[in-house]
Write an enzyme that holds these catalytic residues in place. Sequence first.
Site, PDB file in Angstrom:
ATOM      1  N   LYS C  77       0.853  -1.201   0.000  1.00  0.00           N
ATOM      2  CA  LYS C  77       0.000   0.000   0.000  1.00  0.00           C
ATOM      3  C   LYS C  77       0.884   1.244   0.000  1.00  0.00           C
ATOM      4  O   LYS C  77       1.909   1.290   0.688  1.00  0.00           O
ATOM      5  CB  LYS C  77      -0.895  -0.022   1.252  1.00  0.00           C
ATOM      6  CG  LYS C  77      -1.998   1.054   1.248  1.00  0.00           C
ATOM      7  CD  LYS C  77      -2.893   0.918   2.492  1.00  0.00           C
ATOM      8  CE  LYS C  77      -4.015   1.932   2.529  1.00  0.00           C
ATOM      9  NZ  LYS C  77      -4.847   1.815   3.741  1.00  0.00           N
ATOM     10  N   SER C 152      -9.817   1.810   2.858  1.00  0.00           N
ATOM     11  CA  SER C 152      -8.936   2.528   1.976  1.00  0.00           C
ATOM     12  C   SER C 152      -7.910   1.659   1.266  1.00  0.00           C
ATOM     13  O   SER C 152      -7.349   2.079   0.257  1.00  0.00           O
ATOM     14  CB  SER C 152      -8.192   3.603   2.770  1.00  0.00           C
ATOM     15  OG  SER C 152      -7.339   3.010   3.730  1.00  0.00           O
ATOM     16  N   SER C 176      -9.981  -0.468   7.053  1.00  0.00           N
ATOM     17  CA  SER C 176      -9.366  -0.286   5.740  1.00  0.00           C
ATOM     18  C   SER C 176      -8.671  -1.499   5.160  1.00  0.00           C
ATOM     19  O   SER C 176      -8.300  -1.496   3.991  1.00  0.00           O
ATOM     20  CB  SER C 176      -8.375   0.880   5.780  1.00  0.00           C
ATOM     21  OG  SER C 176      -9.076   2.100   5.747  1.00  0.00           O
TER      22      SER C 176
END
Lengths: 95, 480, 488
Positions: C77, C152, C176
């Site tokens: 990420k 997210s 997330s």
Amino acid sequence: MQITEELVSYVAQLSRLRMSPEETAEMQKQMSEIVSYMDKLNELDTDGVEPLSHIFNITNVLRDDTVAPSYAREDILKNAPEHTEETFVVPKTVE
Amino acid sequence: MEWEIVMGLEVHVELATKTKIFCSCTTEFGGAPNTHCCPVCTGMPGTLPVLNRQVVEYAVRAGLALNCDINQYNKFDRKNYFYPDLPKAYQISQLYLPFAHDGKVQLHTKSGRDVTIGIHEIHMEEDAGKLVHSLFGDTTYPDYNRCGVPLIEIVSEPDFRETEEVIAYLTKLKSTFEYLGISDCKMEEGSMRADVNLSVRPKGSTEFGTRTEMKNINSLKAIERAIAFESKRQIELIESGGRVVQETRRWDENKEKTFAMRSKENAQDYRYFPEPDIPPLYITDEELAHYRAICPEFAEAKAARFVSDLGLAQEDAEIIAGSKYLARLFEETNAIANDPAEVRYWMMTQVLYFMNERGVQAEDIKLAPEKFAQFIGIVKAGRINRQVGKQVFESMFFGDDSFDVEAYIKEHDLEIVDDKSLIEETIAAVIAENPKAVEQYKSGQTKICGFFVGQTMKRLKGKADPAAVNAVLAEALKKL
Amino acid sequence: MDIFQMTALECGAAIRDGKLTAVEAAEQVLAAAEADKTNAYITVCREQALARAAAVQADIESGRLTGPLAGVPFAIKDNICTKGVKTTAASHILGDFTPVYNATVMDRLEAAGAVTVGKLNMDEFAMGSTSETSYYGPTKNPWDLTKVPGGSSGGAAASVAAKSTLISLGSDTGGSIRQPASYCGVTGFKPTYGTVSRFGLIAYASSLDQIGPVARTASDCAAVMDVIAGKDPMDGTTLDTPAAGYLDALTGDIKGLRIGIPKECYATAGLDPEVAAKTRAAAETLAAAGAVVEEISMPFLEYVIPAYYIIAAAEASSNLSRFDGVKYGFRASKEDYSGLVDMYNATRSEGFGTEVKKRILLGTFVLSSGYYDAYYRKALRVKAVIKQKFDEIFAGYDLILCPVAPTTAPALGKSLADPMAMYLSDIFTVSVNIAGLPGISVPCGFDKSGMPIGVQLIGKALADKTVLNAGHAFQMLTDYHKQFAEVK
């Protein structure tokens, strides 16, 4: 809690955000909705409850006072949008 | 109307740790810009603070020395504001649970009054960076070497009424922290900084007036001037029908005035909240007991001992004991020389002279006690007289490690002349060469004796014992 | 050998056994990443990955690297700092920021022989539940490109589901990792707060953020935990927990495990009946394997969203203040400002997206003078209550089972049009972060339109192995996690 456009502008100024009147109006609307939802917490009686900032009861996480080499100045400065060989560069802070 | 000045102090003291408060970069003073930096102290994304153990120890020991209650459980908070000297845009400090509170400091002021000043609280925090401004143009250059240097901020109660109290307080803090070895407290270098909150009120009133906060004061002399200026400004303002505005004012050393900082800088809302990245601290009973046990003897106790055990006058004892470095020189020299009066003499005359007149800082004195004691031995043995001694002391004081007292005396041929026949010869020559003076003496002007002594000492390069010269001269004059 | 037939552990074993080289594995993932149709990647670092894979392969052959993940390609990420590789947090304000340091998790992954192939798309600064707030454009759901992948960590979940990586690292502040894993039909694990170092994770809400794996299976997640968990001297909030033993803990035995199902979750307005049914069915599967499943009460459920958004926004407003155009990243052009304060204003206004600005404003508001006690302090009191209630539940139960999200993945654009509804959809995930608990999302079925549904298992603090083992046990009994999207 009533969120006014004045309050939004004040908070924007504290946050260093520039906002157009349209953005301020839109934020006022959205923040009002969210803040009135946040006001839901008032239903919950928390008298006598200590605010809890750190979830786990750990204390005294400390480091020894031993010097480690600093980074090369080039590495400290290389991501700056404006810099000299020695320092960062910003608009003058004093008149 | 008679006015009373009311002051409170916020004093920032840099702690003398080797590394910064939240990272392992050196705290060494100076260094080329941005060379004592890492991702943590320059606030790069994702980096986290990890607290320096030594900071906590130094801070707590400072709190104990200022008679504070220690919050054994204490926490850090973030103080949020934007400024280019603060790379994270928040300063890690302590607001809600600082480590120390409710202390007190006893002061003995210059005019001899005893005053007690309350300590509201002491908290730990990190220093900001340095901003260098271009002389021309519209640019500022941030240097983050000082970012993250550990500080304690000592917030007093509004207990000060006179400037001399402020001076005595700062002097005492410096002395105390020197003894603890936790800071060098150099105002000129910024390792001790004082902000003065000042208001005025009619004498006898119990209400506080509106206060201003003065920043950027870099010396004790500047503090005196700043207080004088600001109190006069406020009094004149009120007397002319105006009102004091609560604001931050910057002391301008060159213009000798305070200036209001722009209102934008005044309007602050720091949005403090608990620092999530640093778990709370808990100072244990054992740690507190240990810090109390290793607490050094401070200035008052030391001065009292110098008076009672070593026979020093109170005033001299206070001066010497007021500085850890002077006291150490005194005690260590005396431990060898075993003559407190003689050691005191050279310290109060020569060392203090160098400090007052030549700007020598006590902490920078390099004179080794062994050398000092050896010198005293030479003086006491009568091998050099006091006048020559001053010359030797000065050379020794400013000399480097390799300075050798004996070699110096030999090289410069300074050893005392105790050859009576040489003194007699010299005096005879002086008398013979100054018939006019001899006439004056004969006509009863006995003050002229000093002239003969002076001339004799000059020919002997000052190396004779003045008492011996006087004795020989008296005999020679009798024979005239 | 097609590595996309394998789990990460199988891939590691194939490399160790010499059936596949680390370079071949990296090549396959790089090719898939470059061809990815979901916009899961912000950066693909082909050259670094291949050089690294070659070095790792040499170390494997020489016996220096023997771990189960040696040679396995990873995607990361883009809020996790990677030394020498651009790290953006999906925000314009970071510009071309290229860290000169690694996040601790990256150091640990590299030491274990993992090969980073690229950086994954996400909501800007991890603020969002859809991955649509990215400056680099929205990530799409591999099961239906007209739908969101969740957020997210949308890129982390979409890339695993779309076979453009085998395994990835995400971060979880309010769901997330778990929610996009649920939307994309993959497995996502959020560890106990303090188990994995946050050093180098670009902070959203420091007291809630935690890095964790997204993978095909719970056992892959456990293997990652064996590498990344454990105390870090660079992160003072990491706990003295055992750094290993996660994989070894996966016995698949859940006999006698006490599982509570909160009735309030199933009474939540807007809960999709299919989600309710599939997650309840998952509970029955676990019961059939010997778990004891009972209904429990989570009476504080309606307060978790407001408490979460106050705490998260407050911390975010402070954490994001450092993005000011001075030290790194974007600065507005000189024509757009005059003087320092204006430079800040212009830079931050142009550099942050709308959702981020809104949360900064909210956070600044709840911390500001006059409102702190009523909002921020109140939220910290509610946090204390939530922790206490969880403690009470976990006195009687080992796990809580509930949905991850009330629905399957919504259509692109739908959530941002109604942000309040989007915030409310975090209702089942945020309390886990507030209380610092471990939680996993495992696939448990599909809705009528073929979109995946995940079930969430929540453990008490430090019971990460119990959570992973329960997920693993479920995956031994089901094959939802073996189904993959055909990206069209």
